[in-house]
Design an enzyme around this catalytic site. Structure first.
Site, short mmCIF file in Angstrom:
data_model
loop_
_atom_site.label_atom_id
_atom_site.label_comp_id
_atom_site.label_asym_id
_atom_site.label_seq_id
_atom_site.Cartn_x
_atom_site.Cartn_y
_atom_site.Cartn_z
N SER A 60 0.87 -1.19 0.00
CA SER A 60 0.00 0.00 0.00
C SER A 60 0.90 1.23 0.00
O SER A 60 2.04 1.16 0.46
CB SER A 60 -0.86 0.01 1.27
N TYR A 89 -1.97 -1.12 10.94
CA TYR A 89 -2.04 -1.42 9.51
C TYR A 89 -0.78 -0.89 8.81
O TYR A 89 -0.11 -1.61 8.05
CB TYR A 89 -3.30 -0.77 8.90
N1 NAP Z 1 -8.76 -0.88 -0.69
C1 NAP Z 1 -7.72 -0.09 -0.55
O1 NAP Z 1 -7.85 1.16 -0.52
C2 NAP Z 1 -6.32 -0.67 -0.47
C3 NAP Z 1 -5.25 0.19 -0.67
C4 NAP Z 1 -3.96 -0.31 -0.58
C5 NAP Z 1 -3.75 -1.65 -0.32
N2 NAP Z 1 -4.81 -2.47 -0.14
C6 NAP Z 1 -4.54 -3.89 0.15
O2 NAP Z 1 -5.17 -4.71 -0.80
C7 NAP Z 1 -5.37 -6.01 -0.27
C8 NAP Z 1 -6.79 -6.47 -0.61
O3 NAP Z 1 -7.73 -5.60 0.02
P1 NAP Z 1 -9.05 -5.07 -0.70
O4 NAP Z 1 -8.95 -3.60 -0.74
O5 NAP Z 1 -9.30 -5.82 -1.94
O6 NAP Z 1 -10.13 -5.39 0.44
P2 NAP Z 1 -11.28 -6.48 0.54
O7 NAP Z 1 -12.26 -6.31 -0.56
O8 NAP Z 1 -11.75 -6.37 1.96
O9 NAP Z 1 -10.51 -7.86 0.33
C9 NAP Z 1 -9.67 -8.40 1.30
C10 NAP Z 1 -9.51 -9.87 1.03
O10 NAP Z 1 -8.60 -10.42 2.00
C11 NAP Z 1 -9.22 -11.57 2.53
N3 NAP Z 1 -8.72 -11.97 3.85
C12 NAP Z 1 -8.68 -11.26 5.00
N4 NAP Z 1 -8.17 -12.02 5.98
C13 NAP Z 1 -7.89 -13.24 5.43
C14 NAP Z 1 -7.37 -14.46 5.92
N5 NAP Z 1 -7.01 -14.63 7.19
N6 NAP Z 1 -7.20 -15.50 5.06
C15 NAP Z 1 -7.56 -15.37 3.76
N7 NAP Z 1 -8.09 -14.25 3.24
C16 NAP Z 1 -8.25 -13.20 4.08
C17 NAP Z 1 -10.70 -11.24 2.56
O11 NAP Z 1 -11.47 -12.42 2.75
P3 NAP Z 1 -12.91 -12.43 3.45
O12 NAP Z 1 -13.89 -12.09 2.36
O13 NAP Z 1 -13.06 -13.82 3.95
O14 NAP Z 1 -12.88 -11.41 4.55
C18 NAP Z 1 -10.83 -10.64 1.17
O15 NAP Z 1 -10.85 -11.64 0.19
C19 NAP Z 1 -5.08 -5.91 1.23
O16 NAP Z 1 -3.81 -6.45 1.49
C20 NAP Z 1 -5.08 -4.41 1.49
O17 NAP Z 1 -4.25 -4.06 2.57
C21 NAP Z 1 -6.11 -2.02 -0.20
#
Ligand code: NAP
Length: 276
Positions: free
Chosen positions: A138, A151
């Site tokens: 991120s 985080y």
């Molecule tokens: N959205 C943003 O603004 C942003 C910005 C920078 C970086 N990121 C990074 O992008 C990545 C994905 O996030 P996202 O934005 O796509 O959010 P998201 O839609 O909430 O997706 C997160 C994913 O991680 C899974 N997860 C969480 N804990 C887990 C575990 N113990 N085992 C397996 N899967 C698990 C969730 O599964 P469940 O459905 O089971 O909860 C979901 O599939 C993360 O690493 C986040 O830090 C996001």
């Protein structure tokens, strides 16, 4: 030869779109998730486009689950060409309010899981003499901000790991990169955890202010497909870069960070976050 990809956290957001993008790019893609009952939408999308996607159970917090998932891929196909470490969530709250246990859990999912998965996958990539590991970090892994130290620290740790891996795994022909998105419109905001405010009310006010700002940014955030496109670009780059920034917000903050001293940047961010 069949090219194989594994994505963690494919039930929604960035992982979901990246799994689809890799399958469209010709990879036999293992879209892993901890709760496979959440796979319906992805399965439907894959079926509609006749994409080579297989749903795999993988809870990144559980060592046994990681071992079983990798075993399944290797016994079925015998190789892994691309690994995308994506699963993660955000723990919000100021440092004094976040319990050490909450910090640990945050690191367990966002950092230690990545170490564990790499330790399982790298031996096969070393044998192959090839492979690409993409770690979804991120822009928050490059700059400290108030209200989400757990985080942000977990992503800083991932950034450090990513830089080390470039040298270590690079010796074996394994490429690694960090993807640094800005704010992306996903379920991240809904899934985040907020620590109980138990110390000074000023911490709650600050966290609430940061959350309100973040919520507004999410509504205008970039789509997950933009991150997936950058992942595909990265794995095709002749020389894969140490990191890729995604989104105009992330680019703007990184530009400010790179052109200012630490103190100047802190003052700039304070003005951005708390305009008078
Ligand atoms: N959205 C943003 O603004 C942003 C910005 C920078 C970086 N990121 C990074 O992008 C990545 C994905 O996030 P996202 O934005 O796509 O959010 P998201 O839609 O909430 O997706 C997160 C994913 O991680 C899974 N997860 C969480 N804990 C887990 C575990 N113990 N085992 C397996 N899967 C698990 C969730 O599964 P469940 O459905 O089971 O909860 C979901 O599939 C993360 O690493 C986040 O830090 C996001």
């Amino acid at each position: 030869m069949e090219k194989v990809a594994l994505v963690t956290g494919s039930s929604s957001g960035i992982g979901y779109e990246t799994a689809l993008a890799l399958a469209r790019d010709g990879y036999q893609t293992f879209a892993s998730m901890r709760d496979t009952s959440k796979a319906k939408e992805l399965t439907k999308a894959a079926d509609n486009e006749k994409l080579p996607i297989r749903i795999l159970a993988l809870d990144v917090d559980k060592e046994e689950s990681i071992v079983d998932a990798i075993k399944e891929i290797i016994s079925d196909i015998g190789r892994i060409d691309v690994l995308v470490n994506n699963a993660g969530y955000g723990q919000f709250g100021c440092t004094e309010d976040v319990t050490v246990d909450e910090f640990r859990k945050q690191f367990e999912t966002n950092f230690f899981s990545v170490v564990r998965i790499i330790q399982e996958v790298a031996p096969f990539m070393r044998k192959q003499g090839s492979g690409i590991i993409v770690n979804i970090s991120s822009v928050a892994g490059r700059m400290g901000l108030p209200g989400s130290p757990a985080y942000i620290s977990s992503k800083f740790a991932l950034e450090g790991l990513g830089e080390c891996l470039r040298y270590e795994l690079g010796m074996f022909g394994i490429k690694t990169t960090l993807i640094e998105p800005g704010v992306i419109k996903t379920k991240f905001f809904e899934s985040m955890k907020i620590s109980d405010s138990k110390t000074d009310p000023k911490y709650k006010q600050l966290t609430d202010k940061m959350l309100a700002g973040f919520k507004m940014m999410v509504e205008m955030g970039s789509p997950s497909s933009q991150v997936a496109d950058v992942v595909i670009k990265a794995i095709h780059d002749k020389e894969i870069l140490p990191r890729y920034i995604v989104g105009t917000d992330a680019a703007m903050f990184m530009e400010a960070k790179n052109s200012k001293s630490d103190l100047e940047f802190e003052k700039y961010m304070s003005k951005e976050l708390f305009p008078a």
